[in-house]
Design an enzyme around this catalytic site. Structure first.
Site, mmCIF file in Angstrom:
data_model
loop_
_atom_site.group_PDB
_atom_site.id
_atom_site.type_symbol
_atom_site.label_atom_id
_atom_site.label_comp_id
_atom_site.label_asym_id
_atom_site.label_seq_id
_atom_site.Cartn_x
_atom_site.Cartn_y
_atom_site.Cartn_z
ATOM 1 N N GLU A 18 59.276 52.036 17.941
ATOM 2 C CA GLU A 18 60.387 51.290 18.539
ATOM 3 C C GLU A 18 61.584 52.228 18.735
ATOM 4 O O GLU A 18 61.985 52.920 17.807
ATOM 5 C CB GLU A 18 60.777 50.141 17.598
ATOM 6 C CG GLU A 18 61.978 49.354 18.083
ATOM 7 C CD GLU A 18 62.268 48.166 17.181
ATOM 8 O OE1 GLU A 18 61.343 47.393 16.866
ATOM 9 O OE2 GLU A 18 63.434 48.028 16.782
ATOM 10 N N THR A 49 64.460 48.152 22.020
ATOM 11 C CA THR A 49 65.301 47.040 21.568
ATOM 12 C C THR A 49 66.290 46.610 22.646
ATOM 13 O O THR A 49 66.511 47.305 23.644
ATOM 14 C CB THR A 49 66.087 47.392 20.283
ATOM 15 O OG1 THR A 49 66.967 48.466 20.583
ATOM 16 C CG2 THR A 49 65.163 47.776 19.161
ATOM 17 N N TYR A 50 66.893 45.462 22.399
ATOM 18 C CA TYR A 50 67.800 44.839 23.362
ATOM 19 C C TYR A 50 69.185 44.816 22.739
ATOM 20 O O TYR A 50 69.379 44.246 21.652
ATOM 21 C CB TYR A 50 67.306 43.415 23.592
ATOM 22 C CG TYR A 50 67.853 42.726 24.804
ATOM 23 C CD1 TYR A 50 67.482 43.141 26.078
ATOM 24 C CD2 TYR A 50 68.711 41.640 24.675
ATOM 25 C CE1 TYR A 50 67.959 42.487 27.195
ATOM 26 C CE2 TYR A 50 69.185 40.979 25.791
ATOM 27 C CZ TYR A 50 68.812 41.402 27.048
ATOM 28 O OH TYR A 50 69.281 40.744 28.146
ATOM 29 N N ALA A 52 73.335 44.209 22.116
ATOM 30 C CA ALA A 52 74.098 42.960 22.046
ATOM 31 C C ALA A 52 74.732 42.612 23.387
ATOM 32 O O ALA A 52 74.766 41.462 23.791
ATOM 33 C CB ALA A 52 75.151 43.068 20.962
ATOM 34 N N ARG A 108 66.032 35.857 18.490
ATOM 35 C CA ARG A 108 67.308 35.163 18.669
ATOM 36 C C ARG A 108 68.427 36.172 18.912
ATOM 37 O O ARG A 108 69.278 35.996 19.763
ATOM 38 C CB ARG A 108 67.641 34.345 17.417
ATOM 39 C CG ARG A 108 68.908 33.543 17.586
ATOM 40 C CD ARG A 108 69.439 33.038 16.279
ATOM 41 N NE ARG A 108 69.960 34.110 15.443
ATOM 42 C CZ ARG A 108 70.504 33.935 14.249
ATOM 43 N NH1 ARG A 108 70.573 32.734 13.728
ATOM 44 N NH2 ARG A 108 70.963 34.967 13.552
ATOM 45 N N ASP A 110 71.400 38.898 16.866
ATOM 46 C CA ASP A 110 72.460 38.726 15.861
ATOM 47 C C ASP A 110 73.749 38.323 16.548
ATOM 48 O O ASP A 110 73.945 38.610 17.723
ATOM 49 C CB ASP A 110 72.651 40.038 15.086
ATOM 50 C CG ASP A 110 71.545 40.223 14.058
ATOM 51 O OD1 ASP A 110 71.177 39.225 13.411
ATOM 52 O OD2 ASP A 110 71.052 41.352 13.921
ATOM 53 N N ALA A 128 64.695 31.738 18.236
ATOM 54 C CA ALA A 128 63.617 32.510 18.869
ATOM 55 C C ALA A 128 62.450 31.622 19.308
ATOM 56 O O ALA A 128 61.787 31.919 20.299
ATOM 57 C CB ALA A 128 63.127 33.602 17.917
ATOM 58 N N HIS A 158 64.717 35.810 6.068
ATOM 59 C CA HIS A 158 65.840 36.133 6.952
ATOM 60 C C HIS A 158 67.148 35.816 6.228
ATOM 61 O O HIS A 158 67.233 34.812 5.511
ATOM 62 C CB HIS A 158 65.735 35.315 8.253
ATOM 63 C CG HIS A 158 66.817 35.660 9.225
ATOM 64 N ND1 HIS A 158 67.966 34.912 9.341
ATOM 65 C CD2 HIS A 158 66.948 36.689 10.088
ATOM 66 C CE1 HIS A 158 68.748 35.460 10.262
ATOM 67 N NE2 HIS A 158 68.155 36.539 10.731
ATOM 68 N N GLN A 221 72.836 55.711 5.083
ATOM 69 C CA GLN A 221 72.296 54.897 6.184
ATOM 70 C C GLN A 221 71.449 53.755 5.640
ATOM 71 O O GLN A 221 71.625 52.595 6.041
ATOM 72 C CB GLN A 221 71.456 55.817 7.095
ATOM 73 C CG GLN A 221 70.548 55.098 8.065
ATOM 74 C CD GLN A 221 69.086 55.555 7.931
ATOM 75 O OE1 GLN A 221 68.628 55.999 6.874
ATOM 76 N NE2 GLN A 221 68.364 55.436 9.022
HETATM 77 P P1 FAD Z 1 64.983 33.124 14.586
HETATM 78 O O1 FAD Z 1 63.524 33.150 14.399
HETATM 79 O O2 FAD Z 1 65.535 32.183 15.600
HETATM 80 O O3 FAD Z 1 65.631 32.799 13.153
HETATM 81 C C1 FAD Z 1 67.017 32.956 12.937
HETATM 82 C C2 FAD Z 1 67.434 32.148 11.722
HETATM 83 O O4 FAD Z 1 67.447 30.769 12.060
HETATM 84 C C3 FAD Z 1 66.464 32.267 10.540
HETATM 85 O O5 FAD Z 1 67.225 32.195 9.357
HETATM 86 C C4 FAD Z 1 65.563 31.070 10.695
HETATM 87 O O6 FAD Z 1 64.966 30.684 9.476
HETATM 88 C C5 FAD Z 1 66.558 30.034 11.233
HETATM 89 N N1 FAD Z 1 65.954 29.014 12.118
HETATM 90 C C6 FAD Z 1 65.122 29.246 13.142
HETATM 91 N N2 FAD Z 1 64.826 28.082 13.791
HETATM 92 C C7 FAD Z 1 65.533 27.117 13.150
HETATM 93 C C8 FAD Z 1 65.705 25.717 13.344
HETATM 94 N N3 FAD Z 1 65.069 25.069 14.328
HETATM 95 N N4 FAD Z 1 66.527 25.051 12.484
HETATM 96 C C9 FAD Z 1 67.180 25.689 11.502
HETATM 97 N N5 FAD Z 1 67.056 27.027 11.273
HETATM 98 C C10 FAD Z 1 66.248 27.713 12.080
HETATM 99 N N6 FAD Z 1 68.156 42.138 17.275
HETATM 100 C C11 FAD Z 1 68.699 42.494 18.468
HETATM 101 O O7 FAD Z 1 69.852 42.157 18.740
HETATM 102 N N7 FAD Z 1 67.976 43.201 19.389
HETATM 103 C C12 FAD Z 1 66.704 43.597 19.164
HETATM 104 O O8 FAD Z 1 66.074 44.231 20.008
HETATM 105 C C13 FAD Z 1 66.096 43.260 17.902
HETATM 106 N N8 FAD Z 1 64.821 43.612 17.619
HETATM 107 C C14 FAD Z 1 64.233 43.185 16.446
HETATM 108 C C15 FAD Z 1 62.877 43.458 16.225
HETATM 109 C C16 FAD Z 1 62.234 42.992 15.079
HETATM 110 C C17 FAD Z 1 60.770 43.295 14.879
HETATM 111 C C18 FAD Z 1 62.976 42.238 14.111
HETATM 112 C C19 FAD Z 1 62.311 41.747 12.853
HETATM 113 C C20 FAD Z 1 64.328 41.970 14.321
HETATM 114 C C21 FAD Z 1 64.974 42.424 15.492
HETATM 115 N N9 FAD Z 1 66.319 42.125 15.770
HETATM 116 C C22 FAD Z 1 66.884 42.507 16.968
HETATM 117 C C23 FAD Z 1 67.134 41.429 14.774
HETATM 118 C C24 FAD Z 1 67.106 39.906 14.992
HETATM 119 O O9 FAD Z 1 67.694 39.579 16.223
HETATM 120 C C25 FAD Z 1 67.866 39.258 13.842
HETATM 121 O O10 FAD Z 1 67.137 39.390 12.649
HETATM 122 C C26 FAD Z 1 68.305 37.820 14.068
HETATM 123 O O11 FAD Z 1 69.293 37.494 13.087
HETATM 124 C C27 FAD Z 1 67.188 36.785 13.945
HETATM 125 O O12 FAD Z 1 66.315 36.876 14.994
HETATM 126 P P2 FAD Z 1 64.946 36.017 14.998
HETATM 127 O O13 FAD Z 1 64.328 36.222 16.297
HETATM 128 O O14 FAD Z 1 64.160 36.315 13.794
HETATM 129 O O15 FAD Z 1 65.587 34.547 14.902
#
Ligand code: FAD
Length: 294
Positions: A18, A49-50, A52, A108, A110, A128, A158, A221
């Site tokens: 990545e 990655t994508y 902000a 989703r 950050d 997500a 998370h 880091q």
């Molecule tokens: P989600 O799966 O939506 O979860 C987010 C939070 O909401 C979790 O605590 C979950 O338990 C909770 N949740 C989900 N659905 C619900 C619901 N219906 N009701 C209540 N709570 C709920 N970030 C970037 O900005 N760009 C990137 O390119 C990037 N790449 C990444 C690649 C990987 C492999 C990983 C693991 C993370 C990456 N991230 C990236 C970080 C990621 O965006 C953050 O960890 C973010 O805070 C959560 O994203 P998620 O897709 O896991 O969110």
């Protein structure tokens, strides 16, 4: 090829890298320079990655498309809910199709800097699992080939989730919505990964769960990153890093040895592959990947 094609019946561990989109042209140049070194390690695919906001976003697609066209290697673009309405997401998905990008890491995202809570954009998506649903609905609307979709998994939970159970239920929602791969957040203790896989399987989720590893490059880091994403640094690793002090070369050596041992153990105990967060560098990754059974 799509994500699932790499894992179905794979006889070798599926190694992937990545990278992130650099902020400026000099960074892009440096990334282009190191790509041949990463490619020489024969990853199955690479992801980008994508960011902000701003210019790094268009660079995500540019890099994914560049690697695909220049090296004939499959790539995935990450895509987040941050800052885009549903209509804007459709435009990005159309652009991916035009560029031949067949895989997406659907997230989703950050909250933007300075904000503590994620607020969905106007007419946008909140989680997500909604992103995965949106992509699958888009494919139907366009009569398009399905994308391969990976989602994030969190062996140590998370940071926002009230409990590991709630977070596991969320992972299941993402897979039920159509994700065909899970890539985990970084972790430094394999016990966390194997416990997580067991808990996910107990929910009836069968897609591959690929460990995501970030080799330590410096003590500062890793302490910062680990505190941001809630990853625990095992006492033994912490002790070795503290012994290295401000000597980054020594800390990097510790990181390489730790990550190589972690990788070999993961693969020996059945992990389907490893996704390395390479931070747009290659020398340390070379030393790790060359030790793997392939
Ligand atoms: P989600 O799966 O939506 O979860 C987010 C939070 O909401 C979790 O605590 C979950 O338990 C909770 N949740 C989900 N659905 C619900 C619901 N219906 N009701 C209540 N709570 C709920 N970030 C970037 O900005 N760009 C990137 O390119 C990037 N790449 C990444 C690649 C990987 C492999 C990983 C693991 C993370 C990456 N991230 C990236 C970080 C990621 O965006 C953050 O960890 C973010 O805070 C959560 O994203 P998620 O897709 O896991 O969110």
């Amino acid at each position: 090829m799509r994500f699932s094609d790499y894992f179905a019946g794979a006889r070798r561990p599926v190694i992937s890298f990545e990278v992130f989109p650099p902020k400026d042209d000099a960074g892009m140049e440096r990334l282009r320079d190191i790509l041949p070194e990463l490619l020489a390690l024969q990853p199955a695919y690479m992801t980008c990655t994508y960011g902000a906001m701003g210019t790094t976003r268009s660079r995500t697609l540019e890099i994914a498309s560049y690697i695909r066209k220049t090296y004939n290697l499959e790539t995935a673009s990450h895509l987040t809910c941050v800052g885009s309405s549903r209509a804007e997401l459709d435009q990005i998905l159309d652009q991916m199709r035009t560029l031949g990008i067949r895989n997406i890491v659907a997230l989703r995202g950050d909250p933007p800097k300075g904000e503590t809570k994620f607020t969905p954009p106007a007419d946008g998506l909140a989680y997500a699992n909604e992103m995965v649903e949106h992509i699958r609905a888009f494919e139907k609307k366009r009569g398009a080939e399905p994308f391969g979709i990976a989602v994030g998994g969190y062996p140590e939970k998370h940071v926002d989730a009230p409990s590991l159970e709630a977070d596991l239920a969320n992972l299941k929602r993402k897979v039920d919505a159509g994700a065909d791969l899970v890539i985990t957040q970084l972790f430094y203790d394999n016990a966390d990964y194997f416990r997580y896989v067991e808990a996910v399987r107990a929910l009836g989720v069968t897609v591959p769960i690929v460990p995501g590893l970030l080799p330590v490059l410096s003590a500062r880091q890793i302490k910062r990153i680990a505190s941001l994403c809630g990853a625990r640094i095992p006492a033994e690793l912490l002790q070795q890093l503290d012994a290295a002090g401000d000597d980054d070369a020594k800390a990097e050596r510790v990181g390489i040895d730790w990550c190589a041992a972690q990788s070999k153990d993961l693969l020996a105990r059945g992990a389907p592959g490893i996704h390395y967060y390479v931070l747009n560098k290659f020398a340390h990754v070379q030393q790790i990947v060359k030790q793997l059974p392939r």
